[in-house]
Enzyme design. Structure first.
Site, PDB file in Angstrom:
ATOM      1  N   ASP A 278       0.739  -1.152  -0.013  1.00  0.00           N
ATOM      2  CA  ASP A 278       0.001   0.041   0.044  1.00  0.00           C
ATOM      3  C   ASP A 278       0.894   1.332  -0.085  1.00  0.00           C
ATOM      4  OD1 ASP A 278       0.991  -0.345   2.448  1.00  0.00           O
ATOM      5  OD2 ASP A 278      -0.669   0.134   3.551  1.00  0.00           O
ATOM      6  N   GLN A 279       2.087   1.101  -0.160  1.00  0.00           N
ATOM      7  CA  GLN A 279       3.144   2.464  -0.396  1.00  0.00           C
ATOM      8  C   GLN A 279       2.490   3.214  -1.533  1.00  0.00           C
ATOM      9  OE1 GLN A 279       6.729   0.369   0.337  1.00  0.00           O
ATOM     10  NE2 GLN A 279       7.567   1.329  -1.471  1.00  0.00           N
ATOM     11  N   GLY A 305       9.551  10.715 -24.692  1.00  0.00           N
ATOM     12  CA  GLY A 305       9.419  10.345 -26.073  1.00  0.00           C
ATOM     13  C   GLY A 305      10.007   9.189 -26.560  1.00  0.00           C
ATOM     14  N   THR A 308       9.013   5.368 -30.148  1.00  0.00           N
ATOM     15  CA  THR A 308       7.644   5.199 -30.067  1.00  0.00           C
ATOM     16  C   THR A 308       6.765   6.240 -29.808  1.00  0.00           C
ATOM     17  OG1 THR A 308       8.095   2.584 -30.012  1.00  0.00           O
ATOM     18  CG2 THR A 308       5.861   3.679 -29.457  1.00  0.00           C
ATOM     19  N   ASP A 358      14.458  15.092 -19.770  1.00  0.00           N
ATOM     20  CA  ASP A 358      15.185  14.929 -21.034  1.00  0.00           C
ATOM     21  C   ASP A 358      14.164  14.824 -22.027  1.00  0.00           C
ATOM     22  OD1 ASP A 358      17.724  14.077 -22.745  1.00  0.00           O
ATOM     23  OD2 ASP A 358      16.438  12.312 -22.787  1.00  0.00           O
ATOM     24  N   ASP A 360      13.398  13.738 -25.914  1.00  0.00           N
ATOM     25  CA  ASP A 360      14.050  12.657 -26.891  1.00  0.00           C
ATOM     26  C   ASP A 360      12.971  12.724 -28.067  1.00  0.00           C
ATOM     27  OD1 ASP A 360      15.218  10.942 -28.429  1.00  0.00           O
ATOM     28  OD2 ASP A 360      15.292   9.351 -26.903  1.00  0.00           O
ATOM     29  N   GLU A 362      12.141  12.286 -31.660  1.00  0.00           N
ATOM     30  CA  GLU A 362      12.799  11.625 -33.014  1.00  0.00           C
ATOM     31  C   GLU A 362      11.868  11.733 -34.187  1.00  0.00           C
ATOM     32  OE1 GLU A 362      14.559   7.762 -31.842  1.00  0.00           O
ATOM     33  OE2 GLU A 362      15.280   8.501 -29.911  1.00  0.00           O
ATOM     34  N   TYR A 363      11.752  12.624 -34.801  1.00  0.00           N
ATOM     35  CA  TYR A 363      13.000  13.869 -34.953  1.00  0.00           C
ATOM     36  C   TYR A 363      12.201  15.163 -35.165  1.00  0.00           C
ATOM     37  CZ  TYR A 363      16.251  10.146 -35.024  1.00  0.00           C
ATOM     38  OH  TYR A 363      16.841   8.981 -34.746  1.00  0.00           O
ATOM     39  N   MET A 429      23.273  11.243 -30.440  1.00  0.00           N
ATOM     40  CA  MET A 429      23.144  10.006 -30.533  1.00  0.00           C
ATOM     41  C   MET A 429      24.125   9.297 -31.531  1.00  0.00           C
ATOM     42  SD  MET A 429      18.951   9.296 -29.789  1.00  0.00           S
ATOM     43  CE  MET A 429      18.483  10.799 -30.976  1.00  0.00           C
ATOM     44  N   THR A 430      25.220   9.261 -31.093  1.00  0.00           N
ATOM     45  CA  THR A 430      26.432   8.946 -32.177  1.00  0.00           C
ATOM     46  C   THR A 430      26.406   7.246 -32.193  1.00  0.00           C
ATOM     47  OG1 THR A 430      27.937   9.296 -30.388  1.00  0.00           O
ATOM     48  CG2 THR A 430      27.656  10.920 -31.900  1.00  0.00           C
ATOM     49  N   TYR A 431      25.352   6.807 -32.617  1.00  0.00           N
ATOM     50  CA  TYR A 431      25.340   5.264 -32.796  1.00  0.00           C
ATOM     51  C   TYR A 431      24.123   5.121 -33.762  1.00  0.00           C
ATOM     52  CZ  TYR A 431      22.384   6.246 -28.510  1.00  0.00           C
ATOM     53  OH  TYR A 431      21.513   6.870 -27.959  1.00  0.00           O
TER      54      TYR A 431
END
Length: 594
Positions: A278-279, A305, A308, A358, A360, A362-363, A429-431
């Site tokens: 119940d917390q 964000g 999706t 933050d 996010d 896209e885009y 996002m360098t990947y």
């Protein structure tokens, strides 16, 4: 009617002759070390060229084809150049700017903004910021970041407008601002290198990665920030408490169970104490609260964000919607007012867990799962300004960041020079530069470009150095930029055994959760032959038919050295569960930034 052949040929020659003349007066010679943005004009060997997109060290003499970076404008022709326009003669001074206000306030810097001055006879050309009576900046925009200040010190600011004729307005009324004492937050002031990781809400299920594992793996002591992914943006609100599964076709989704109603046992809990049924705050968010108690310097942000949930940003950021949208996010995640679900939530239940927000998206003004609109460009700037305003109104020091694209084409669609003053840092996002959605093997997260890369156009610049340089070229301070690391690899199979599989045809490789993508903790155990490209510094493994590109601690250490050499703020990663049980990748990041 038809032209006779000889007349047609003569007309073509005349048209070509006209197209080949270009006035090169004032056009600078091309320089290999200079970075050029799209539209820049240079001359080389008495020929004029125009850049199609961002470029550096690519000679127009050899890169001016139909698909190359430079467009030929023709031979230089400086005969009888037109005289320069006469300078404006209007002596009417511009109006006085008003609304001078301080936004982000740090120990050594602060952000100031004001309302645009009205055009006078010669038009407003820019502004002058005065600190204690002396001009310290001459921006063309209506905001500026003043740096190099002393902590815990009062400064007096005013601003005046100037026009193209050189006239200046009277200075605005003075605004006195006090910088934060040493150790204060906000305003982009982060003393230690940032090491930030994304915690995936859904990782507690099949991946069985709990908040507790951040501690037991030894990762927590290397971290400065955690981004919790993701909060949904729907119906122009931050939507919290939805319990139905994610539906990518509608954008509906969420997981109140994982967020704040799941009861973790004592064995699963950060502090060894199980949740009561119940917390008001249970789930991942209560575990993050316990982790922060154990590591008091750790900051946690809610990330809104992601791939999706980004489709709602375009509408929510419109001027008529953004104020109420931002308020809904701050009410839920900062003030902590959660919907009541399964005896959890309620007013203030989440207060104190999140230290900032933050974004996010896209885009903006580009395509992700959904495509945005041209108006997104300006609305993104306005949205970040509104988040900054409302966060500062709650209390100084609350953080605001974004996850930013790394493709130069998507960076070109936004205005980092305009929105970075509102942000504490930018996670680039360098990947995912390349993956199995493409039919040819390539590197997932190269540090530099490679001359052997068969990519063309903007895709040729899909590498870490080009992405970060694009932000630096827009005037973003290096200290606000974080380099991104993926804790996973991208892979292809049915790859010919040629060139160790690099730049060959293939299809998405089988993997644990999704074809073409696999966690580092799995890839490290394969034991296949490993290779490192000398130019891009990217690593890959290949067993004769399957190709995986991913970073190991060796590549991460090299990238952290790059981040230090560039003066970046730090680095971040997606996401915790991809690392091994010893936190090898996180430790490589933390140690590499020391």
């Amino acid at each position: 009617m038809k032209l006779r052949p000889h007349l047609l040929a003569l007309g073509t020659l005349l048209a070509c002759a006209q197209a080949q003349a270009y006035n090169c007066t004032g056009v600078s010679p091309w320089a290999a070390a200079t970075a050029y943005t799209g539209g820049a004009v240079v001359q080389l060997n008495n020929q004029a060229y125009q850049a199609k997109w961002w470029t550096q060290n690519q000679s127009p003499a050899t890169n001016a084809g139909a698909w190359d970076v430079w467009k030929s404008l023709g031979a230089c022709d400086n005969v009888n150049p037109p005289p320069p326009p006469p300078p404006p003669t209007d002596t009417t001074p511009p109006t006085i700017p008003n609304g001078l206000a301080a936004g982000q306030i740090g120990t050594d810097r602060l952000t100031l903004s004001w309302n645009a001055a009205s055009d006078s006879g010669s038009g407003v050309a820019g502004y002058e910021l005065l600190r204690n009576g002396a001009v310290v900046a001459s921006p063309t925009q209506t905001s500026v970041v003043d740096t190099g200040l002393q902590a815990d010190t009062v400064y007096s600011y005013s601003v005046r407008a100037k026009d193209r004729a050189g006239n200046t307005s009277t200075a605005s009324p003075a605004l006195k601002v006090k910088t934060l004492a040493s150790g204060g937050g906000g305003g982009g002031n982060v003393a230690a290198p940032i090491v930030l990781g994304y915690f995936a809400q859904w990782g507690i299920y099949g991946r069985n990665y709990l908040v507790k594992n951040i501690d037991t793996s030894g990762s927590a002591q290397h971290l400065t920030h955690i981004n919790y992914a993701f909060g949904n943006v729907r119906n122009n609100r931050c939507e919290v408490g939805i319990t139905q599964a994610v539906n990518e076709n509608t954008g509906v989704g969420g997981d109140a169970f994982a967020d704040y109603t799941k009861s973790f046992s004592a064995a699963q809990s950060v502090d060894g104490v199980g949740d009561r049924w119940d917390q008001p705050l249970r789930g991942n968010w209560n575990q993050l609260k316990k982790l922060k108690a154990k590591y008091p310097k750790l900051k946690v942000l809610i990330s809104l964000g992601g791939w999706t949930y980004s489709r709602g940003f375009s509408e929510a950021s419109r001027p008529e919607n953004r104020q109420a949208f931002v308020k809904s996010c701050i009410d839920a995640y900062i003030k902590g007012d959660l919907p009541r679900v399964e005896d959890a939530g309620g007013p203030g239940a989440l207060a104190g867990v999140f230290d900032g927000i933050d974004i996010d998206w896209e885009y903006p003004n580009a395509c992700g799962l959904a495509c945005g609109k041209a108006e997104d460009r300006e609305n993104f700037n306005g949205l970040l300004a509104e988040f900054r305003r409302q966060l500062d109104a709650v209390r100084p020091g609350l953080l605001l960041s974004i996850a930013a694209p790394a493709g130069v084409d998507k960076i070109r669609a936004i205005d980092p020079d305009k929105f970075h003053p509102y942000l504490d840092f930018i996670n680039v996002m360098t990947y995912d530069f390349h993956g199995a959605w493409e039919p040819t093997t390539n590197f997932h997260a190269p540090l530099y470009g490679s001359t052997a890369d068969p990519s063309t156009g903007d895709v040729k610049l899909y590498h870490t150095d080009a992405a970060l340089q694009a932000f630096l070229n827009k005037g973003v301070p290096a200290k606000k930029l974080n380099l991104g690391i993926g804790f996973y690899g991208r892979g292809w199979t049915n790859v010919p055994n040629i060139n160790q599989g690099l730049y060959q045809s293939g299809v998405a490789a089988p993997a644990t959760y999704e074809k073409g993508i696999e966690d580092y903790k799995v890839l490290k155990t394969l034991g296949w032959p490993s290779f490192v490209d000398p130019q891009s510094r990217a690593q890959w493994i290949f067993n004769g038919s399957t190709f995986w590109s991913f970073d190991t601690p060796v590549q991460i250490t090299e990238k952290m050295g790059y981040a230090k050499a560039k003066g970046l703020g730090g680095a971040f990663f997606w996401e915790f569960s991809g690392d091994d049980a010893q936190g090898s990748l996180i430790k490589a990041m933390g140690n590499g930034l020391k």
